[in-house]
Structures are given as C-alpha cells and as structure tokens.
Motif scaffolding. Structure first.
Motif: not given
Length: 929
Positions: A465-472
């Motif tokens: 995944n991209a760094v800083g991506a919103l997980v939840l």
C-alpha cells in the motif's frame, strides 16, 4: 194619548190648509203641493192634469213637459196618468239646510197651447236626524280643591231637523259628584251646564266618566250622547312613600358590570309635578359611590365596577325619594356580596435555580414557591402537584410555601433540560387552577466515557500500500456535553516484529482516521492487531478502547522460488541446474527427480503448477502438474541420448501470474561408471580447453572419496553393532530398554542390520527462502549418535552407554505455522526428520551405500531411510528439511538399480515425529521474542 192626539190634530190641520192653498192656487194658475222628505223615487206629488183641468189625451197631444230651476230635475210628469212624481230622493236638510220652509219650484209647459203653469212643492221635515254633539268625547279638568256648586258649560247638541224634531232636552248620568243644569238662551235654545255637586279627591278618583244625552221631540224621539271625561287635577298634599323601609339584597361577586342590583320604589299619591319623584343617595361612602350607581328617575341601583368579595362583603347606603314639592321619604339599602370561586390560585416563585448539576443528590431544593387563593372557604383550599413524570417532588413547607426538590439522580444525557410545571387547583366548583413553569437546565458532569460505534474494527489492507493511505476511520461518541464530549483518539502501545506500533500506523487525534505509515508486506506481516483509545476532554478524563485488526491482503508480488534443483555455480552459467540419474531400464512412470519450489505469497498466489517447457527428447519425460515430479513417460530406447536437459517452468496462479524456471540434467546410465563417464564427457564438453589429466584427477579423487566413505560406513556399522549388543545387554538387565526404538531405524544390507542415526538440528529460513542458517545441537536422543563430540569431552566408545542421561533433542528449529513458506505438493510439516550433519558426511554415506549396493547380489534390495530424511542422493543438501519441503524419499534412488527408498517406515516414525512436535509452542514464543 193626549200627546198623540194633539200631534195628529196638527197634521190634519196642515193637510187641510195645504188643500185650501192648492185649490186657491189652482184657481189662479199656480199649483202648490207638499210632501215629506226622504220619499223614494217615483213618489206621487200631485194630479196635475186634474188640478189644471186637462184631459189625458190632450196632455199627450200637447207635448207637456216639466222644467225645474236648478240643474237637478226632482219632478216629472207621468204621461199616462198626468201625475207629478219625484225623480230623486230628496233630503230637506240637504236641499234647504238652515231654511225653515223648504219649497222647490218647477214649471209645466204645454207646448201645444203655449202655456206655462208654475208648481211649488214644499218639502216638509220629518224626524230623520238624531241630535249629535260636535265632539263625542269631552274632557274637563278640575282641581281637587274646586268648591262644590261650581258650574262648567257643556257643548250643545245639534239636530238638523226643525221644530219638535230638533233637540228638546238633555240628561246627565254617571257620577254622584256632578249634576246637569240647562239654561235657556236668548233665542230660546237650551244650554247645558255641568255642576260640581260633591268635593273632589284625586287620590280617591283621579278621573270621572260622565254621559250627556240630548233628545229631540220627534216620533219616535231620537237621542245623541257625548262622553265627558273629568280629570281631577292634583294638589301636593301627599309625600312619597317607599315600598320597603329597608332593602336587603345578596348578590354574587361575579355579577357582571352594568347589572341592576336592586330597584328601590317610592310612590306619591299626587300626580304631575307633585307626584314626580327623584331618588338620591344619602350617607353613602366614596367606595359605594364608585361601585354603585343610583338612577334618579327609576331608583335602579346598578353596578359600575366589579365586585370583589375579598375587598368588601357588604355595602350600605340610604336612598331618598323627593317629589316635586318639598316632601320626601328615606329607605336603607344593604347589599351583601357572596363569595364566588372567581380567583384562581396564584403561584409566586420566591426563589429558584436555573441550573443544576446532574450529580446533585436527591432532595436538593430547586425552587421555593408561595401559593395563595383569595377566595374563602372551600374555594380557597388549594392542592398543588407536579405535571408529568419528572424526577422532582413537591414538599409542603410552613404556611402556604412549597419546595420543589429532586426525587432521584439526574441524567443530562437522557434529559438535558426540564420544564417543571407546578399546578395549583382550588376546591371550588368548578375548580380553578393555575400553573407556573420552572425552567431548569441540567449541567453536564463527565460521567460518560466515549463509546465506539462498533465493538471492534477490522480492515483489509492490501500489501504494498501507499505510505500515508487511509486504512479506516474509527468513530466514538460521548454522551456528555461541551468539553466533556470532545473526543480525541490516540494509539495504544504495542510492537510489531520488534518495531514500535507507531512506526506502522498512526491515528488522527480529532477524526479517528487511521493511516498507514509504511508499506505492508504480507510475507513479513500478515496481521496487525492494535488498540485505539478514545479519551474525552473532561477532568478527570474518561476513555475507552477498541480493538482494531488490520488484515494484510496478499498480492502476487513474489515469483516462485525453486529450491531444487539447487542453483548452479556462477561459473557454470546463470539459472538453475541439477544432475539426475535414471536407469535405462526404468519403466514408464518411474520417478526421476522432483522439482521443489516455494512461493512466499499465500492462497491463490502461492498455488504452483509445473510444466515441461523444454526437453532434449520431448516424449521421454513428463512433469506432474502440481507435484513437480519428473517421471519417465515411456521406456528409454537405445537410440535415446544418455544426457538430457529438461527446463521446467513453475507458475503461480496470481494475477498476473509470476513464474520461475528450473533446469535439470538427466543422465541415462545403468552404473556409476557410466554416470561418471557421462559426467566426465559433460565436463569435457563444458570445458573443451581443459587437459585430460584434470578429469583423471577428479575421477581419482571421486574414487578415493567413495572408498573413504565406504570405510567410514563399515566403521559406523561396527560401532552400531557393538552399541546394539551393549544395549541388548542393558535391555535384558533393565527390562528391555530398546522397546521404544522403532524398527524403521534399521536397514539390512548383506545381512548386516545397521542403525541409521538421525540428527537433531535447527534451521532458520528467511521469508524469501534464499538465505538459511543451519545449527546443530550437540546432544542427541537415546537412539542417535553425536555428530562430533565436543572438544573437551572424550568420544564414547562404540556400544558404550553414557552414564548421565542425555538431553532431549532441541526442537527449536521448527517454524511456526505462519512462518513456513508454502510449497506445492508438500507433506505435513509436523513430520519430524533427521538429516546428515554436513555435506561431507552425506557424501561419504552416499558413497558407502552406493558401493554396498554395487556389491549386493540382489539388485532389488531396498534401503530404508530414517524418518524425516530426504534420501541419500547428493543432490539433497542438509539445508532442507521436511518442515520446509515435502517428503521426497520416493525421489531417492540407487544408481544402477530400479529400486528407490521406501517410505514404509513413515507410519512407524510418526511417534518420533510427534515427540519433536511437543515444543511447538516454545518455538513460537521464541520467534515472538
């Protein structure tokens, strides 16, 4: 009778004189007739023809006609009889009016003779008119002080008739107070007068009705009447008198303004100005004058301002009645006011709170009320209550005071504000009520911890995944208010693979958004469990935690890695290479080799399939689709080349699919000599410039190594024999100590049963399976021999049993279930196995077995390996165990023989394998550390 005879004589004389006059006038040429008035038309007047001496035929021939003076013809001559008849009905009073003698004249004209005869007809009066008064109702006004004997002239009656037919007398009737007097006038007329015979009293009789009758002298007599109304004029001789000396009236206090309370009545026997009474208030207070009004004309007392029982319950006044003179009377009026339930209870808030803390104790006073009803009796009795289901109570204090107190603990989160309605009801009928509303705001106390929207959160995060991506995003609510309800989020402490949890994920304090701080790798971390804490802004702050589970979703980012055949040296070229031996006498389906590959991915991405991409002889070999086993597809032919190169492609099932290749070299040979010759020729072909002496040196070296291994194997067998004899002795003495040794640890070669020892070791592999560590333990179990004795310990003799108990084999080399790389076609990873300690021992053991196999008379004899071994071929190094790759014992074969190592002892080895699985939890804990 005498009067009737006298009247009849008069008529006879009148007729006689008429006849005489008529005869005389006839004689002189003038006719006179007389007839009474009011005769009907056609009445006979006279016989003209006879009186004139004319014959009837002559009258008809001479054209006789009658001519009157006026416009109206009253007479006519009858042509047949010669009589003079009337043509109209004649009224003497109308024709002659005031004349005493009424005569009508006409002429009889004889046209044939040219003669004219005058005729006079006297109309005699008859009594056809009654006397009449000009006014039928007469009114006389007399003061009650008029003296008796006083005379009052009355109007005379009029009769159009003449003589005796006119008015002859008057009569008075009706009252004893009056009499009639008739005076004769100068012309002989009669004048009636009213005489007061008795004194008048208006209070006794204000009016006197009299009848005056006038009569004529006709036959029969006619009369006319007039009514005399005598009004007695009053004199102020009577004072006003009230009907009651004292008036008492009871009125309710809610009587409308303008209503008549009472009417006082005074009477005065006098009339006119003397009897005109006016009323006035005497001895009345200013308050009475403001509330009541007395009508001076009618004596009605009306209400001009509303009554209030609470202000005054009784009013008194004196009323005076005065006539037009100086006479008066006085009466007392008492007005009693009765109470009416016209006042609703009044609630006064003496003191109240506008705010209260929700943690206030029960019984806390919220408001102090004063309740009052101005009515009296039952109308003033008040009952108070609270409307609705509110957590408050109403307590009665001293007097008319009430206090509103809390009945239980308040909860601002359920009801943040209360409108407490206090209702007061009196005891009247109908009852009146009033209410007061207390507005009370509940102040918040930090008594509620934040509550998450879900009991637990989970999210699937794709690896890479991209760094800083919103997980939840986690969300918590606090039922409190204001600063107490302000929720901030923070991450709980923890570690992932030795690194702080905060280096993997972060949570935004205000929004609860969870962001990934690094790119996840499924092969390193498959799941991340963490706690997120929500904390409010109260003092002290309250918090709650929620579990968050991040599941890393695998992506196909790892290509399959080939574990066998091993990688060739760099000098031999890039890629994978391996040399396998296959007998020319191998039957179709015989196992030649097995390609072992693993994929660090999971699931579909790690499901491997094998296919033969390139072969020297395409139809000779085939590869299992999912097992990777290379087997013969047919019988090898004499024309088939001795050396075959196979290229096997290993693919996973990811999208897109990734693949790797493995190159195998299969040598068709029946003996080791052929294999070595073929390998030598292969080496010569690989390095044509190398001198032949080098190959010879390698062959000599190989023979020496094989001889050394065979010698070591014989020594090993001897040592095992001695050890077995030693143990049999111990077993006999100690009730059989070798009862637990499985028979699969022994193999017979030329009648010699050898005990194949197994080695306990620990293997650690990285996720990419390209780096490995191999660590051997110095201790061994009861049925194993130490690989090398420690330098400070003497090696035990063959068959010698150490006095000290040996330690259990170290099982820390096992991988946990999550750390094992997935392999296609692998067996159960819990199967315990033994592996040679190093490459040298392996090659020596292999050479000894090969030498023994060549000397064996039975080419079909089999070798059994210990549990957990991967065969004795040199292609299987000590770096691979059954925990990482499948059981390939069926892949091990003896060059020059069609026999392969059997797996018959696998079931018997299950117990020893199970014993090594007992430390699985320990291994897992060690890995976590």
């Amino acid at each position: 009778m005498w009067a009737a005879g006298r009247c009849w004589g008069r008529r006879e004389r009148a007729l006689l004189w008429g006849l005489l006059v008529t005869a005389w006038e006839t004689a002189w040429g003038q006719l006179r007739y007389s007839l009474p008035e009011e005769l009907p038309k056609g009445s006979f007047v006279g016989d003209v023809s006879k009186d004139l001496g004319l014959q009837l035929p002559a009258l008809r021939d001479r054209s006789v006609r009658v001519v009157s003076e006026g416009r109206t013809q009253y007479f006519a001559l009858h042509g047949k009889t010669g009589h003079l008849v009337t043509t109209e009905r004649m009224d003497r009073e109308q024709l002659c009016r005031q004349l005493e003698k009424c005569v009508l004249r006409c002429e009889v004209v004889l046209e044939g003779d040219m003669q004219v005869y005058e005729i006079e007809v006297e109309i005699s009066d008859i009594n056809d008119n009654a006397p009449s008064f000009k006014e039928m109702d007469l009114e006389e006004r007399m003061s009650e002080t008029t003296a008796p004997g006083s005379r009052f002239p009355l109007p005379e009656a009029h009769d159009p008739d003449l003589g005796t037919n006119s008015v002859q007398s008057y009569e008075l009737s009706g009252d004893e107070h009056f009499s009639l007097a008739v005076q004769a006038g100068p012309g002989g007329d009669q004048r009636p007068e009213l005489v007061l015979a008795k004194a008048l009293d208006r209070e006794e009789a204000a009016f006197h009705e009299l009848v005056l009758r006038a009569s004529d002298g006709g036959e029969p007599a006619r009369t006319g009447t007039a009514r005399i109304h005598v009004a007695v004029l009053d004199a102020n001789d009577n004072a006003p008198v009230f009907s009651q000396a004292e008036y008492t009236v009871r009125v309710p206090e809610d009587v409308p303004v303008g209503s008549t309370i009472v009417i006082v009545t005074a009477t005065d026997a006098d009339e006119g100005l003397n009897g005109y009474i006016k009323y006035s208030l005497k001895k009345a207070t200013d308050l009475v004058s403001e509330i009541f009004h007395l009508d001076v004309e009618t004596g009605a007392i009306t209400l001009v301002r509303s009554l209030d029982f609470e202000e005054g319950d009784s009013y008194e006044m004196d009323v005076q009645a005065r006539d037009g003179g100086i006479l008066f009377d006085t009466a007392k009026v008492t007005i009693a006011v009765t109470d009416v339930n016209d006042n609703a209870p009044k609630i006064s808030v003496r003191s109240s709170l506008s705010e209260i803390s929700e943690d206030a104790q029960s019984g806390t006073v919220v408001a102090l009320l004063h309740v009052q009803d101005r009515d009296s009796g039952a109308n003033g009795e008040v009952r108070c209550s609270l409307d609705g289901d509110v957590p408050f109570l109403l307590r009665s204090s001293r007097g008319s005071y009430y206090s509103v107190v809390t009945a239980r603990e308040l909860d601002r989160e359920q009801v943040p504000e209360y409108n407490v309605t206090v209702r007061a009801v009196d005891g009247g009928s109908p009852a009146l009520w009033s209410s007061a509303v207390l507005c009370l705001r509940v102040l918040d106390v930090n008594d509620n911890a934040p509550v998450f929207a879900e009991a637990r959160y989970s999210a699937r995060v794709p690896e890479n995944n991209a760094v800083g991506a919103l997980v939840l995003r986690v969300r918590a609510w606090d039922a409190d208010w204001g600063q107490n309800a302000r929720v901030r989020y923070r991450l709980g402490e923890g570690r992932v693979r030795g690194a702080p949890l905060s280096s993997y994920v972060s949570v935004e304090a205000e929004t609860g958004a969870l962001y990934a701080l690094r790119s996840f790798d499924y092969e390193e971390v498959r799941e991340v469990g963490l706690w997120v804490r929500a904390e409010d802004g109260g003092a002290p702050a309250l918090s709650s935690n929620v579990s968050v589970r991040l599941v890393i979703v695998d992506e196909n980012d790892n290509a399959p890695q080939v574990l066998y055949p091993p990688a060739a040296p760099l000098a031999a070229g890039a890629g994978w290479a391996g040399v396998e031996l296959a007998p020319r006498s191998a039957e179709p389906g015989a196992l030649v080799a097995k390609v072992v590959a693993v994929d660090a991915d999971a699931g579909q991405n790690a499901w491997l399939s094998y296919e033969l991409a390139k072969a020297t002889e395409p139809g000779l070999f085939r590869v299992g689709l999912h097992s990777g086993e290379v087997r013969t597809a047919r019988f090898p032919l004499a024309r088939d080349a001795a050396r075959h190169s196979l290229v096997v492609v290993v693919k996973d099932h990811g999208r897109p699919a990734l693949s790797a290749t493995a190159t195998l070299t299969v040598v068709l040979a029946e003996s080791v000599a052929e294999l070595l010759a073929e390998l030598g020729s292969a080496a010569s072909a690989a390095a044509p410039g190398e001198p032949a002496g080098s190959l010879t040196r390698w062959l000599v070296l190989a023979v020496a190594v094989v001889s050394f291994l065979f010698l070591a194997f014989l020594l090993l067998l001897l040592a095992l024999r001695l050890r077995r004899w030693r143990r049999s002795q111990l077993l006999a003495a100690g009730s059989g100590a070798l009862r637990g040794v499985p028979a699969s640890h022994f193999v017979g070669i030329d009648g010699v049963r050898a005990f194949l020892h197994s080695y306990s070791h620990e293997v650690s592999l990285t996720a990419d399976s390209r780096k490995s560590q191999l660590r051997f333990s110095g201790a061994s179990c009861c049925d194993t021999l130490p690989a090398r004795p420690p330098p400070d310990e003497p090696a035990p003799l063959l068959g010698e049993d150490p006095a000290s108990p040996q330690a259990q084999p170290n099982t820390d080399w096992r991988f946990s279930q999550t750390q094992r790389p997935g392999t296609s076609g692998s067996q159960n990873g819990e199967e315990g196995g033994a592996w040679p300690n190093n490459q040298f021992d392996t090659e020596m053991l292999q050479a000894m077995i090969l030498a023994s196999a060549n000397e064996a008379a039975d080419a079909n004899s089999t070798l059994g390996g210990g549990t957990g071994t991967m065969g004795l071929s040199a292609r299987y190094g000590p770096q691979f165990t059954l925990q990482h790759v499948p059981d390939y014992r069926q892949n091990v074969y003896i060059p020059g023989s069609t026999a392969t190592l059997t797996n018959a002892a696998s079931k018997r080895d299950a117990k020893s394998a199970a014993s090594s699985g007992g430390n699985k939890k320990k291994s897992g804990k060690k890995e976590k550390k």
